[in-house]
Design a protein around this motif. Structure first.
Motif, PDB file in Angstrom:
ATOM      1  N   THR A  28      48.879  24.756   4.935  1.00 18.11           N
ATOM      2  CA  THR A  28      48.958  25.581   6.091  1.00 18.11           C
ATOM      3  C   THR A  28      47.657  26.736   6.235  1.00 18.11           C
ATOM      4  OG1 THR A  28      51.345  25.751   6.010  1.00 18.11           O
ATOM      5  CG2 THR A  28      50.213  27.678   7.175  1.00 18.11           C
ATOM      6  N   VAL A  29      47.223  26.819   7.474  1.00 18.16           N
ATOM      7  CA  VAL A  29      45.881  27.759   7.688  1.00 18.16           C
ATOM      8  C   VAL A  29      46.646  28.830   8.735  1.00 18.16           C
ATOM      9  CG1 VAL A  29      44.185  26.361   7.118  1.00 18.16           C
ATOM     10  CG2 VAL A  29      44.906  26.329   9.438  1.00 18.16           C
ATOM     11  N   MET A  30      46.288  29.995   8.813  1.00 21.50           N
ATOM     12  CA  MET A  30      46.341  30.965   9.723  1.00 21.50           C
ATOM     13  C   MET A  30      45.250  31.732  10.424  1.00 21.50           C
ATOM     14  SD  MET A  30      49.831  32.981   8.251  1.00 21.50           S
ATOM     15  CE  MET A  30      50.151  33.647   9.818  1.00 21.50           C
ATOM     16  N   THR A  31      45.569  31.939  11.557  1.00 21.31           N
ATOM     17  CA  THR A  31      44.754  32.735  12.415  1.00 21.31           C
ATOM     18  C   THR A  31      45.139  33.944  13.189  1.00 21.31           C
ATOM     19  OG1 THR A  31      42.854  32.473  13.840  1.00 21.31           O
ATOM     20  CG2 THR A  31      44.692  31.216  14.412  1.00 21.31           C
ATOM     21  N   THR A  32      44.748  34.468  14.166  1.00 18.09           N
ATOM     22  CA  THR A  32      45.030  35.720  14.636  1.00 18.09           C
ATOM     23  C   THR A  32      45.864  35.710  16.141  1.00 18.09           C
ATOM     24  OG1 THR A  32      42.977  35.837  16.002  1.00 18.09           O
ATOM     25  CG2 THR A  32      43.174  36.961  13.480  1.00 18.09           C
ATOM     26  N   VAL A  33      45.342  34.885  16.946  1.00 18.61           N
ATOM     27  CA  VAL A  33      46.133  34.563  18.049  1.00 18.61           C
ATOM     28  C   VAL A  33      46.195  33.175  18.610  1.00 18.61           C
ATOM     29  CG1 VAL A  33      45.442  36.816  18.965  1.00 18.61           C
ATOM     30  CG2 VAL A  33      43.702  34.963  19.319  1.00 18.61           C
ATOM     31  N   LYS A  34      46.999  33.052  19.363  1.00 17.17           N
ATOM     32  CA  LYS A  34      47.347  31.540  19.928  1.00 17.17           C
ATOM     33  C   LYS A  34      46.198  30.648  20.373  1.00 17.17           C
ATOM     34  CE  LYS A  34      50.264  28.912  22.844  1.00 17.17           C
ATOM     35  NZ  LYS A  34      51.507  29.076  24.098  1.00 17.17           N
ATOM     36  N   PRO A  35      45.308  31.263  21.255  1.00 16.08           N
ATOM     37  CA  PRO A  35      44.200  30.438  21.616  1.00 16.08           C
ATOM     38  C   PRO A  35      43.450  30.070  20.357  1.00 16.08           C
ATOM     39  CG  PRO A  35      44.214  32.181  23.237  1.00 16.08           C
ATOM     40  CD  PRO A  35      45.305  32.528  22.103  1.00 16.08           C
ATOM     41  N   MET A  36      43.011  30.857  19.339  1.00 17.23           N
ATOM     42  CA  MET A  36      42.335  30.237  18.116  1.00 17.23           C
ATOM     43  C   MET A  36      43.077  29.454  17.401  1.00 17.23           C
ATOM     44  SD  MET A  36      39.231  31.910  18.382  1.00 17.23           S
ATOM     45  CE  MET A  36      38.923  31.340  16.591  1.00 17.23           C
ATOM     46  N   ALA A  37      44.390  29.800  17.390  1.00 14.14           N
ATOM     47  CA  ALA A  37      45.176  28.744  16.503  1.00 14.14           C
ATOM     48  C   ALA A  37      45.056  27.286  17.456  1.00 14.14           C
ATOM     49  CB  ALA A  37      46.681  29.048  16.595  1.00 14.14           C
ATOM     50  N   MET A  38      45.139  27.255  18.535  1.00 14.39           N
ATOM     51  CA  MET A  38      44.983  26.037  19.698  1.00 14.39           C
ATOM     52  C   MET A  38      43.688  25.234  19.164  1.00 14.39           C
ATOM     53  SD  MET A  38      47.094  26.260  22.963  1.00 14.39           S
ATOM     54  CE  MET A  38      45.755  27.636  23.902  1.00 14.39           C
ATOM     55  N   LEU A  39      42.629  26.173  19.063  1.00 17.48           N
ATOM     56  CA  LEU A  39      41.340  25.675  18.786  1.00 17.48           C
ATOM     57  C   LEU A  39      41.336  25.041  17.205  1.00 17.48           C
ATOM     58  CD1 LEU A  39      38.479  25.645  19.911  1.00 17.48           C
ATOM     59  CD2 LEU A  39      37.925  27.867  18.632  1.00 17.48           C
ATOM     60  N   LEU A  40      41.792  25.694  16.277  1.00 17.10           N
ATOM     61  CA  LEU A  40      41.901  24.874  15.104  1.00 17.10           C
ATOM     62  C   LEU A  40      43.009  23.900  14.940  1.00 17.10           C
ATOM     63  CD1 LEU A  40      42.535  28.450  13.042  1.00 17.10           C
ATOM     64  CD2 LEU A  40      40.642  26.908  12.932  1.00 17.10           C
ATOM     65  N   ARG A  41      44.116  23.960  15.928  1.00 17.21           N
ATOM     66  CA  ARG A  41      44.989  22.703  15.831  1.00 17.21           C
ATOM     67  C   ARG A  41      44.188  21.311  16.078  1.00 17.21           C
ATOM     68  NH1 ARG A  41      48.172  21.226  12.886  1.00 17.21           N
ATOM     69  NH2 ARG A  41      46.456  19.884  12.804  1.00 17.21           N
ATOM     70  N   ALA A  42      43.404  21.677  17.319  1.00 15.96           N
ATOM     71  CA  ALA A  42      42.624  20.681  17.812  1.00 15.96           C
ATOM     72  C   ALA A  42      41.499  19.717  16.599  1.00 15.96           C
ATOM     73  CB  ALA A  42      41.660  21.050  19.032  1.00 15.96           C
ATOM     74  N   ILE A  43      41.032  20.672  15.769  1.00 19.13           N
ATOM     75  CA  ILE A  43      40.295  20.020  14.775  1.00 19.13           C
ATOM     76  C   ILE A  43      40.739  19.828  13.444  1.00 19.13           C
ATOM     77  CG2 ILE A  43      38.298  20.781  16.274  1.00 19.13           C
ATOM     78  CD1 ILE A  43      37.842  23.188  14.220  1.00 19.13           C
ATOM     79  N   ALA A  44      41.739  20.586  13.159  1.00 18.25           N
ATOM     80  CA  ALA A  44      42.276  20.578  11.856  1.00 18.25           C
ATOM     81  C   ALA A  44      43.064  18.992  11.471  1.00 18.25           C
ATOM     82  CB  ALA A  44      43.355  21.375  11.484  1.00 18.25           C
ATOM     83  N   PRO A  45      43.142  18.733  10.358  1.00 16.91           N
ATOM     84  CA  PRO A  45      43.796  17.173  10.037  1.00 16.91           C
ATOM     85  C   PRO A  45      45.232  17.651  10.433  1.00 16.91           C
ATOM     86  CG  PRO A  45      42.648  18.063   7.996  1.00 16.91           C
ATOM     87  CD  PRO A  45      42.562  19.201   9.101  1.00 16.91           C
ATOM     88  N   ALA A  46      45.832  16.348  10.750  1.00 19.54           N
ATOM     89  CA  ALA A  46      47.241  16.340  11.431  1.00 19.54           C
ATOM     90  C   ALA A  46      48.194  16.921  10.126  1.00 19.54           C
ATOM     91  CB  ALA A  46      47.652  15.004  11.683  1.00 19.54           C
ATOM     92  N   SER A  47      47.981  16.561   8.985  1.00 16.78           N
ATOM     93  CA  SER A  47      48.700  17.033   7.750  1.00 16.78           C
ATOM     94  C   SER A  47      48.659  18.577   7.610  1.00 16.78           C
ATOM     95  CB  SER A  47      48.252  16.370   6.527  1.00 16.78           C
ATOM     96  OG  SER A  47      46.801  16.588   6.319  1.00 16.78           O
ATOM     97  N   VAL A  48      47.634  19.109   8.143  1.00 14.05           N
ATOM     98  CA  VAL A  48      47.785  20.737   8.163  1.00 14.05           C
ATOM     99  C   VAL A  48      48.458  21.486   9.235  1.00 14.05           C
ATOM    100  CG1 VAL A  48      46.135  22.547   7.851  1.00 14.05           C
ATOM    101  CG2 VAL A  48      45.533  20.381   6.695  1.00 14.05           C
ATOM    102  N   GLU A  49      49.187  22.390   8.725  1.00 16.47           N
ATOM    103  CA  GLU A  49      49.953  23.250   9.855  1.00 16.47           C
ATOM    104  C   GLU A  49      49.218  24.465  10.135  1.00 16.47           C
ATOM    105  OE1 GLU A  49      54.059  26.224  10.005  1.00 16.47           O
ATOM    106  OE2 GLU A  49      53.542  24.749   8.329  1.00 16.47           O
ATOM    107  N   VAL A  50      49.033  24.793  11.573  1.00 17.11           N
ATOM    108  CA  VAL A  50      48.400  25.707  11.951  1.00 17.11           C
ATOM    109  C   VAL A  50      49.278  26.805  12.504  1.00 17.11           C
ATOM    110  CG1 VAL A  50      46.642  26.711  13.452  1.00 17.11           C
ATOM    111  CG2 VAL A  50      46.383  24.380  12.341  1.00 17.11           C
ATOM    112  N   ALA A  51      49.232  28.394  12.087  1.00 21.37           N
ATOM    113  CA  ALA A  51      50.123  29.377  12.426  1.00 21.37           C
ATOM    114  C   ALA A  51      49.337  30.407  12.936  1.00 21.37           C
ATOM    115  CB  ALA A  51      50.973  29.774  11.387  1.00 21.37           C
TER     116      ALA A  51
END
Length: 282
Positions: A28-51
């Motif tokens: 799991t990786v975390m960030t501050t706000v939803k748009p930044m989380a969507m940016l991370l979700r777009a590039i992170a491995p599918a097995s990694v959760e983004v919050a």
């Protein structure tokens, strides 16, 4: 300040100094706000959760961390943020042992400007942040390096296509001025050559003073149609009342992307939404 309560601040400090639990190695990786989380979700491995920390419908300018969020943050593998210059309220959260400042090394970019600190709204800056995040993710998940690289390449291509189309749509527009409900669009405006005449609510959400309201009305004398950048966290009615003598075109450009589905294509959909809205005014 992020924590007004000394007790809450002490509790969070204690959380960060606890021995690492078994959960601290989860994907799991975390960030501050939803748009930044969507940016991370777009590039992170599918097995990694983004919050992300700031809940939908809430403002990041007055964020107060809940104990449950502190625990989730402590258990995450990494914490991504934009640094103290752009997200000072997140400085305590950035005490995470694997905190990553995505703007570090990007300070000399001409697109990295103040104006609401919503850096992800400028596609050039957003892709620079994505590249920085991809580098860090690759270090954290080396076995997924090829997947991260492929995701980043696809994201950059898709965003470039959206950006190119929007530039074409705006190329013949003579109208470039707008009034914002909130001072959140400086980086978006600089990229597309737009001019913000005023922001009714400032970066820290204080409303426009009487003198500034009078100056705005004077500035808009003789202007028939006024473009308003609205967002759901701020009341539109006071602006409609102030500019009642003008025809208003209201665009909903929510920097926090509250209505965009959180998915691996969420950031692209966010940019597409901006691409649909801006030509309605310009």
């Amino acid at each position: 300040m992020l924590f007004r309560s000394p007790i809450l601040a002490a509790c969070l400090l204690a959380i960060f100094t606890l021995p690492a639990s078994a959960d601290s190695n989860n994907a799991t990786v975390m960030t501050t706000v939803k748009p930044m989380a969507m940016l991370l979700r777009a590039i992170a491995p599918a097995s990694v959760e983004v919050a992300y920390l700031v809940r939908d419908g809430h403002s990041g300018h007055h964020y107060h961390m809940r104990p449950s969020e502190g625990r989730a943050l402590q258990q995450s593998r990494q914490f991504y943020w934009l640094g103290a210059e752009f997200e000072p309220i997140m400085s305590k959260a950035a005490q995470h042992p694997s905190s990553v400042n995505l703007t570090q090394g990007l300070a000399n970019m001409p697109t990295l400007t103040k104006g609401g600190s919503h850096l992800w709204m400028n596609p050039v800056t957003a892709m620079a942040l994505a590249e920085s995040a991809a580098s860090s993710l690759t270090s954290a998940y080396p076995d997924n390096a090829e997947e991260i690289a492929a995701n980043l390449a696809a994201l950059k291509q898709q965003v470039a296509t959206i950006d190119q189309q929007l530039r074409a749509d705006l190329s013949d527009s003579q109208q470039r001025d707008f009034v914002a409900l909130h001072d959140a669009y400086g980086n978006l405006a600089s990229h597309y050559g737009l001019t913000q005449l005023a922001a009714f609510y400032g970066e820290h959400e204080q409303s426009l003073g009487a003198a500034s309201r009078a100056a705005l009305q004077q500035q808009l004398q003789g202007v028939d149609n006024v473009c308003i950048f609205s967002q759901p966290q701020f009341a539109l009615k006071p602006v409609e009342t102030l500019l009642a003598d003008h025809q208003l075109t209201v665009l909903e450009l929510d920097p926090l992307a509250a209505d965009i589905e959180f998915s691996s294509h969420g950031f692209q959909q966010f940019m597409q939404h901006i691409g649909r809205e801006l030509p309605k005014c310009f």
